[in-house]
Design an enzyme around this catalytic site. Structure first.
Site, PDB file in Angstrom:
ATOM      1  N   ASN A   1       6.844 -51.436 -71.662  1.00  0.00           N
ATOM      2  CA  ASN A   1       8.134 -50.503 -72.174  1.00  0.00           C
ATOM      3  C   ASN A   1       8.074 -50.634 -73.539  1.00  0.00           C
ATOM      4  O   ASN A   1       8.130 -51.824 -73.984  1.00  0.00           O
ATOM      5  CB  ASN A   1       9.054 -50.883 -71.278  1.00  0.00           C
ATOM      6  CG  ASN A   1      10.416 -50.543 -71.853  1.00  0.00           C
ATOM      7  OD1 ASN A   1      11.068 -51.037 -72.713  1.00  0.00           O
ATOM      8  ND2 ASN A   1      10.610 -48.972 -71.504  1.00  0.00           N
ATOM      9  N   VAL A   2       8.781 -49.947 -74.503  1.00  0.00           N
ATOM     10  CA  VAL A   2       9.090 -49.869 -75.768  1.00  0.00           C
ATOM     11  C   VAL A   2      10.166 -48.850 -76.016  1.00  0.00           C
ATOM     12  O   VAL A   2      10.351 -47.934 -75.460  1.00  0.00           O
ATOM     13  CB  VAL A   2       7.909 -49.756 -76.921  1.00  0.00           C
ATOM     14  CG1 VAL A   2       7.013 -50.736 -76.914  1.00  0.00           C
ATOM     15  CG2 VAL A   2       7.281 -48.212 -76.762  1.00  0.00           C
TER      16      VAL A   2
ATOM     17  N   HIS B   1      16.080 -64.916 -56.580  1.00  0.00           N
ATOM     18  CA  HIS B   1      16.384 -64.972 -55.241  1.00  0.00           C
ATOM     19  C   HIS B   1      15.101 -65.566 -54.263  1.00  0.00           C
ATOM     20  O   HIS B   1      15.097 -65.998 -53.180  1.00  0.00           O
ATOM     21  CB  HIS B   1      16.542 -63.792 -54.386  1.00  0.00           C
ATOM     22  CG  HIS B   1      15.790 -62.356 -54.707  1.00  0.00           C
ATOM     23  ND1 HIS B   1      15.513 -62.042 -55.704  1.00  0.00           N
ATOM     24  CD2 HIS B   1      14.954 -62.012 -53.389  1.00  0.00           C
ATOM     25  CE1 HIS B   1      14.523 -60.895 -55.324  1.00  0.00           C
ATOM     26  NE2 HIS B   1      14.262 -60.984 -54.194  1.00  0.00           N
TER      27      HIS B   1
ATOM     28  N   HIS C   1       2.604 -53.088 -66.521  1.00  0.00           N
ATOM     29  CA  HIS C   1       3.979 -52.522 -67.070  1.00  0.00           C
ATOM     30  C   HIS C   1       4.134 -52.782 -68.393  1.00  0.00           C
ATOM     31  O   HIS C   1       3.754 -53.655 -69.100  1.00  0.00           O
ATOM     32  CB  HIS C   1       5.136 -53.033 -66.225  1.00  0.00           C
ATOM     33  CG  HIS C   1       6.496 -53.089 -67.013  1.00  0.00           C
ATOM     34  ND1 HIS C   1       6.886 -53.832 -67.842  1.00  0.00           N
ATOM     35  CD2 HIS C   1       7.264 -51.905 -67.277  1.00  0.00           C
ATOM     36  CE1 HIS C   1       8.176 -53.461 -68.518  1.00  0.00           C
ATOM     37  NE2 HIS C   1       8.343 -52.098 -67.969  1.00  0.00           N
TER      38      HIS C   1
ATOM     39  N   HIS D   1      -3.218 -62.561 -72.515  1.00  0.00           N
ATOM     40  CA  HIS D   1      -2.436 -63.230 -73.499  1.00  0.00           C
ATOM     41  C   HIS D   1      -2.867 -63.459 -74.937  1.00  0.00           C
ATOM     42  O   HIS D   1      -2.119 -63.584 -75.834  1.00  0.00           O
ATOM     43  CB  HIS D   1      -2.028 -64.685 -72.879  1.00  0.00           C
ATOM     44  CG  HIS D   1      -1.004 -64.598 -72.008  1.00  0.00           C
ATOM     45  ND1 HIS D   1       0.143 -64.598 -72.105  1.00  0.00           N
ATOM     46  CD2 HIS D   1      -1.084 -64.484 -70.604  1.00  0.00           C
ATOM     47  CE1 HIS D   1       0.987 -64.575 -70.982  1.00  0.00           C
ATOM     48  NE2 HIS D   1       0.187 -64.484 -70.093  1.00  0.00           N
TER      49      HIS D   1
END
Length: 310
Positions: free
Chosen positions: A109-110, A176, A107, A146
């Site tokens: 996202n920016v 959870h 995944h 990384h």
């Protein structure tokens, strides 16, 4: 000086194009279908989805530029002073669900957010990052991932990678279940501390670093032999991905609460998934090693990868 929303928009549109081109090149026969949409309250976007590719069972790369007259609760929980303000949000989001269980889901996202009139000293910030969610872990991949993340943000300050890595570990966590979603990467939000130009450059560095970090991992693992056991574990792990996105992901909540387009918001979900009651991996198995080694916070960028295998 107000932020340059047009420059952000141009970059994000070009990023979506380059991401889709790279994924099509990696897949071979797979092609993205584009869906251009508009939002009644303001703005719109273009969603691109690849389905049933040779390498990617499903991949979605979405661009959106939306506006509103009143910030939803998910955006003002930590910034109550912005409640009621008009807002504008731009972003690109990518999720890839590979066919081979040895190729990790990923995944990226920016995004850019502006609250208040653009010409009236608005509050603004950047956010984004990328993370890796393997079913079967490989040290070589974790270390390379990384190190790429660390290199992407290194020009903007020595302290950013440890901070963004820690934020990623903390954010992509299924409370959870008491379980991380994957092996992390980068996550940042509400970022504006180095001014617009440098913060924008940081966002671009993260967006541009994703594909060079991910494609070599795909190339190494895409031909790994697998059978029904590995496929069923992949579907089980995808269940955790769905749980996170529907229960904890702030982007999903923001999109739904702001009247966003449901198909585009939920295009990140995998095409097939399964849930098994109280399933646990067999001791000493590759599946158990995922939990014992790869779903534990670790300073992967500092690990000397000694083996290309599990």
């Amino acid at each position: 000086m107000p932020p340059d929303l047009n420059a952000v928009r141009r970059y994000l549109l070009s990023l979506q194009d380059s991401l889709c081109s790279a994924l099509e090149a990696e897949d071979g026969p797979g092609r993205f279908q584009e869906d251009v949409w508009s939002r009644p309250e303001g703005g719109g976007g273009r969603s691109r989805v690849m389905a049933d590719g040779a390498v990617f069972e499903k991949a979605g790369v979405g661009f959106s530029h939306v506006t509103g007259t009143k910030l939803p609760p998910s955006a003002t929980a930590h910034r109550p002073e912005l409640a009621g303000r008009p807002w504008e949000a731009l972003g690109v989001s990518l999720v890839v669900h590979p066919r081979n269980p040895s190729v990790p889901t990923s995944h990226m996202n920016v995004r850019f957010f502006c609250a208040g009139a653009p010409d009236a000293n608005p509050a603004w910030w950047f956010g984004g990052g990328f993370d890796l969610t393997p079913c079967y872990g490989f040290e070589e991949d974790a270390v390379a991932w990384h190190r790429a993340a660390r290199s992407a943000v290194a020009p903007f300050g020595d302290g950013l990678y440890p901070r963004f890595k820690r934020a990623c570990d903390e954010y992509f966590f299924l409370k959870h279940r008491g379980e991380p979603r994957g092996l992390g990467g980068l996550f940042f939000d509400d970022f504006n501390e180095i001014g617009f130009e440098e913060s924008f450059a940081l966002m671009r560095a993260v967006g541009d670093a994703f594909m060079p970090a991910y494609r070599p991992i795909v190339a190494r693992r895409r031909e790994t032999p697998f059978g029904d056991r590995e496929r069923q574990f992949q579907l089980h792990r995808r269940g955790r991905y769905v749980e996170f996105n529907l229960v904890w992901d702030r982007g999903t909540l923001f999109g739904l609460q702001s009247g966003g387009r449901t198909e585009s918001i939920l295009m990140s979900l995998p095409p097939l998934v399964r849930w098994d009651y109280d399933w646990k991996p067999a001791a000493g198995s590759p599946e158990a090693r995922l939990y014992e080694v790869f779903l534990q916070p670790r300073e992967w960028a500092d690990v000397a990868a000694t083996s290309p295998g599990h």
